[in-house]
Write a protein that holds these residues in place. Structure first.
Motif, mmCIF file in Angstrom:
data_model
loop_
_atom_site.group_PDB
_atom_site.id
_atom_site.type_symbol
_atom_site.label_atom_id
_atom_site.label_comp_id
_atom_site.label_asym_id
_atom_site.label_seq_id
_atom_site.Cartn_x
_atom_site.Cartn_y
_atom_site.Cartn_z
ATOM 1 N N VAL A 29 0.837 -1.210 0.000
ATOM 2 C CA VAL A 29 0.000 0.000 0.000
ATOM 3 C C VAL A 29 0.865 1.250 0.000
ATOM 4 N N PHE A 30 1.867 1.307 0.872
ATOM 5 C CA PHE A 30 2.727 2.489 0.944
ATOM 6 C C PHE A 30 3.489 2.703 -0.368
ATOM 7 N N ALA A 31 3.949 1.624 -0.999
ATOM 8 C CA ALA A 31 4.671 1.769 -2.258
ATOM 9 C C ALA A 31 3.734 2.154 -3.392
ATOM 10 N N THR A 80 -11.287 -5.818 0.784
ATOM 11 C CA THR A 80 -10.060 -6.143 1.507
ATOM 12 C C THR A 80 -8.989 -5.097 1.216
ATOM 13 N N GLN A 81 -8.898 -4.666 -0.039
ATOM 14 C CA GLN A 81 -7.959 -3.598 -0.375
ATOM 15 C C GLN A 81 -8.274 -2.329 0.411
ATOM 16 N N ARG A 82 -9.570 -2.022 0.505
ATOM 17 C CA ARG A 82 -9.966 -0.813 1.243
ATOM 18 C C ARG A 82 -9.591 -0.922 2.713
ATOM 19 N N ALA A 83 -9.720 -2.107 3.289
ATOM 20 C CA ALA A 83 -9.368 -2.298 4.700
ATOM 21 C C ALA A 83 -7.866 -2.126 4.911
ATOM 22 N N TRP A 84 -7.042 -2.633 4.003
ATOM 23 C CA TRP A 84 -5.599 -2.477 4.145
ATOM 24 C C TRP A 84 -5.171 -1.034 3.919
ATOM 25 N N LEU A 85 -5.879 -0.329 3.063
ATOM 26 C CA LEU A 85 -5.606 1.100 2.912
ATOM 27 C C LEU A 85 -5.889 1.827 4.220
#
Length: 396
Positions: free
Chosen positions: A169-171, A381-386
């Motif tokens: 996510v950070f990258a 799931t992507q939104r949760a990791w963001l």
């Protein structure tokens, strides 16, 4: 007759005359009692043709400020210069022609996004705006490198997936310069769940080269000999060597310092996947280098309890460790597809008083096994990791 008058005048008296060229004596005052000041002294070598007498006038002499009781005259008032153009410009605030506020982009998703495609200009709703705020948070570049330690004393609690997906996510949103580092004495598996580069080198091969890499002639491209680039998510992985026994992988605190110094020289974010032994000097040295702690746990009670005990132990270690525990982030991953919402809430609520923020991650089959890619996860799931990465970013 004039001569008689002057002859009759007592000695020591000064005649006072008025008029133009003709002068007449109007009074005579004894010299010792004369109120007139002495005549000004002329500079040597200069002569004045003006008689040294006070002229009589109907206008009063100007009074100075001290005579009027106003105190000594302030020469700064009379000598003050008018303000310059620069001073006048600095004294007033001019409204800039440039727009300083970040312009708000119109909505991209949902019904509002559809309206914007038709030519309208509709702002995003609260859900979309929250997502944009999280994207902005993880896109920041901080002045100086930042180190994040992902911890839990229990194996299988989700440390490796958390390290991988936070790095991704950070990258993805913040650009390159992110390193995922496997700091595990007991066969870390970060290398197993990420893609390999064109070599099989690990931190054990990097360690003898740290002095050279810290030298002035070293370049960031030199690290390609030791790290494994992830082409999809644009971050690098520094592996351990899990095929070797733990005692063969053994590192010392000074080794951790050396590797961290190299990582801090070439990366803006360092995310460390830690081992399970909290008493290991290598583990403790990682904590000393960390700017943020992330506790990874699943919905299993033993994983959650191990993470909570770790935070309590850090609170008792020293002041700095206690501050890291207080400002920690907890990521609760739903590893069991049969776990209910009540099971998740039970773990989340239990951590609320122990950490700064708690983020829950829904179950996703792509997180269970094999190589882990952020782009392969479901949208929610992507939104949760963001959200999890944004929570971390707010503490850096």
């Amino acid at each position: 007759m004039s001569g008689d008058t002057e002859a009759a005048k007592p000695a020591g008296e000064l005649p006072i005359r008025v008029g133009g060229d003709d002068y007449a004596v109007i009074s005579s005052v004894p010299l010792a009692e004369s109120p007139l000041p002495p005549a000004p002294t002329q500079p040597r070598g200069e002569a004045s043709s003006i008689p040294q007498y006070r002229r009589s006038s109907s206008l009063p002499e100007p009074a100075d400020a001290e005579t009027l009781g106003a105190g000594p005259a302030d020469s700064s008032v009379s000598d003050a210069m008018p303000p310059s153009r620069r001073e006048r410009r600095e004294a007033r605030e001019r409204q800039s022609f440039l727009q300083t506020d970040r312009p708000e982009e119109p909505a991209r998703h949902g019904a509002r996004g559809a309206l914007n495609k038709l030519g309208f200009k509709v702002s995003p709703n609260a859900t979309e705006q929250s997502e944009r705020d999280d994207e902005t948070a993880v896109s920041r570049h901080w002045p100086g490198p930042r180190t994040i330690a992902v911890v839990n004393g229990k194996g299988g609690a989700g440390k490796t997936p958390t390290t991988i997906l936070l790095s991704a996510v950070f990258a993805r949103y913040g650009g390159a310069g992110v390193l995922a580092w496997d700091n595990n004495q007991t066969r870390g598996t970060l290398g197993w769940r990420t893609e390999a580069g064109a070599h099989d080198r690990t931190l054990l091969e990097m360690l003898p080269e740290t002095e050279r890499l810290l030298g002035t002639g070293a370049q960031s491209a030199d690290l390609a000999h030791f790290v494994h680039h992830q082409p999809r998510e644009k971050y690098d992985v520094l592996r351990s060597k899990p095929i070797r026994l733990a005692h063969e992988n053994r590192l010392h605190p000074q080794d951790v310092d050396a590797i961290h110094a190299v990582a801090a020289k070439f990366y803006r974010l360092i995310i460390i996947d830690s081992g399970n032994d909290e008493s290991d000097p290598m583990w403790l040295r990682m904590i000393d280098q960390a700017d943020q702690i992330v506790v990874a746990t699943t919905t299993r009670d033993d994983h959650a309890e191990a993470g909570a005990l770790l935070l309590e132990a850090l609170e008792d270690r020293d002041e700095r460790s206690a501050r890291l525990a207080e400002q920690s982030i907890v990521v609760v991953s739903q590893a069991d597809p049969k776990a209910t919402a009540a099971d998740v809430d039970h773990i989340v609520n239990g951590y609320q008083e122990l950490a700064r923020e708690v983020v829950s991650i829904p179950f996703d089959h792509e997180m269970v096994d094999g190589h882990l890619h952020y782009g392969s996860l479901a949208k929610r799931t992507q939104r949760a990791w963001l959200s999890a990465a944004a929570a971390v970013a707010r503490g850096l």
